[in-house]
Design a protein around this motif. Structure first.
Motif, short mmCIF file in Angstrom:
data_model
loop_
_atom_site.label_atom_id
_atom_site.label_comp_id
_atom_site.label_asym_id
_atom_site.label_seq_id
_atom_site.Cartn_x
_atom_site.Cartn_y
_atom_site.Cartn_z
N GLU A 95 0.84 -1.19 0.00
CA GLU A 95 0.00 0.00 0.00
C GLU A 95 0.88 1.25 0.00
O GLU A 95 2.04 1.21 0.36
CB GLU A 95 -0.85 0.05 1.27
CG GLU A 95 -1.83 -1.07 1.42
CD GLU A 95 -2.57 -0.94 2.73
OE1 GLU A 95 -3.79 -0.99 2.68
OE2 GLU A 95 -1.93 -0.78 3.77
N ASN A 96 0.26 2.33 -0.43
CA ASN A 96 0.95 3.62 -0.31
C ASN A 96 1.01 3.99 1.16
O ASN A 96 0.07 3.77 1.91
CB ASN A 96 0.20 4.71 -1.08
CG ASN A 96 0.26 4.48 -2.57
OD1 ASN A 96 1.21 3.88 -3.07
ND2 ASN A 96 -0.74 4.96 -3.27
N GLU A 97 2.14 4.56 1.55
CA GLU A 97 2.27 5.00 2.94
C GLU A 97 1.76 6.42 3.08
O GLU A 97 2.08 7.28 2.26
CB GLU A 97 3.73 4.92 3.39
CG GLU A 97 4.23 3.52 3.57
CD GLU A 97 5.64 3.49 4.13
OE1 GLU A 97 6.34 4.51 4.09
OE2 GLU A 97 6.03 2.43 4.63
N LEU A 98 0.97 6.64 4.10
CA LEU A 98 0.44 7.96 4.39
C LEU A 98 0.90 8.37 5.78
O LEU A 98 0.98 7.55 6.68
CB LEU A 98 -1.09 7.95 4.35
CG LEU A 98 -1.72 7.47 3.04
CD1 LEU A 98 -3.22 7.33 3.21
CD2 LEU A 98 -1.41 8.47 1.94
N GLU A 99 1.19 9.65 5.93
CA GLU A 99 1.60 10.15 7.24
C GLU A 99 0.37 10.44 8.08
O GLU A 99 -0.62 10.98 7.58
CB GLU A 99 2.41 11.46 7.10
CG GLU A 99 3.78 11.28 6.54
CD GLU A 99 4.54 12.59 6.49
OE1 GLU A 99 3.97 13.64 6.87
OE2 GLU A 99 5.70 12.56 6.07
#
Length: 182
Positions: A95-99
């Motif tokens: 998955e894309n990493e989100l902050e």
């Protein structure tokens, strides 16, 4: 075995008259000690009793402190076990990493989460808790149990508000997309 007084008489250092005088003085001192000793004994007993009571109170206080410290350690161990056994993954697959930004005390911290985990945190399904120097994700039920024991461990506990929309809101017909990221 002869007394010291008899030995001194035999050696010729004191005579019988002097020995009787010493014996009389010794007897007087003993009588006076007995008469005045009753009050002295009572005072010393009272002082000893007060010292025992003070010592017992100090011991009870120390015991309470030790017990509180042991209880605190037991709670910390329970919290650690709850977190370790129920932690959720921060990323699933590729998955894309989100902050995700949150506060820890007076500092702003950020944690990198996968899209699914990020969504579950924002909806309040997962909560962020502190474990040592790191941060973990746990389900809301577990975070509630942790907060019962010590609320300082739970850092982020979002709740989904079900506020009714304002009737006069001119934008009520426009839906904000869930995937909109700022």
């Amino acid at each position: 075995m002869a007394s010291l007084q008899d030995q001194l008489k035999n050696a010729g250092l004191i005579d019988a008259k002097k020995a009787k005088q010493i014996q009389k003085e010794k007897s007087k001192q003993h009588k006076q000690a007995v008469k005045s000793g009753q009050t002295t004994e009572n005072e010393s007993k009272a002082e000893a009793q007060a010292a025992r009571l003070a010592k017992a109170e100090r011991d009870r206080e120390l015991n309470r402190q030790r017990q509180a410290e042991a209880e605190k350690k037991a709670i910390a161990a329970q919290i650690k076990q709850l977190i370790e056994t129920n932690r959720q993954p921060k990323h699933e697959g590729r998955e894309n990493e989100l902050e995700y930004n949150f506060t820890d005390g007076k500092k702003i911290k950020k944690i990198l989460l996968g899209e699914q985990a990020h969504g579950r945190v924002t909806r309040g399904q997962l909560n962020i808790v502190k474990l040592g120097d790191g941060y973990e994700l746990v389900p809301k039920k577990i975070a509630d149990k942790i907060a019962e024991r010590d609320p300082a461990y739970v850092l982020v506990a979002n709740t989904v508000s079900s506020d009714a929309q304002d009737e006069d809101d001119p934008y009520k017909d426009f839906v904000i997309p869930d995937d909109l990221m700022w």
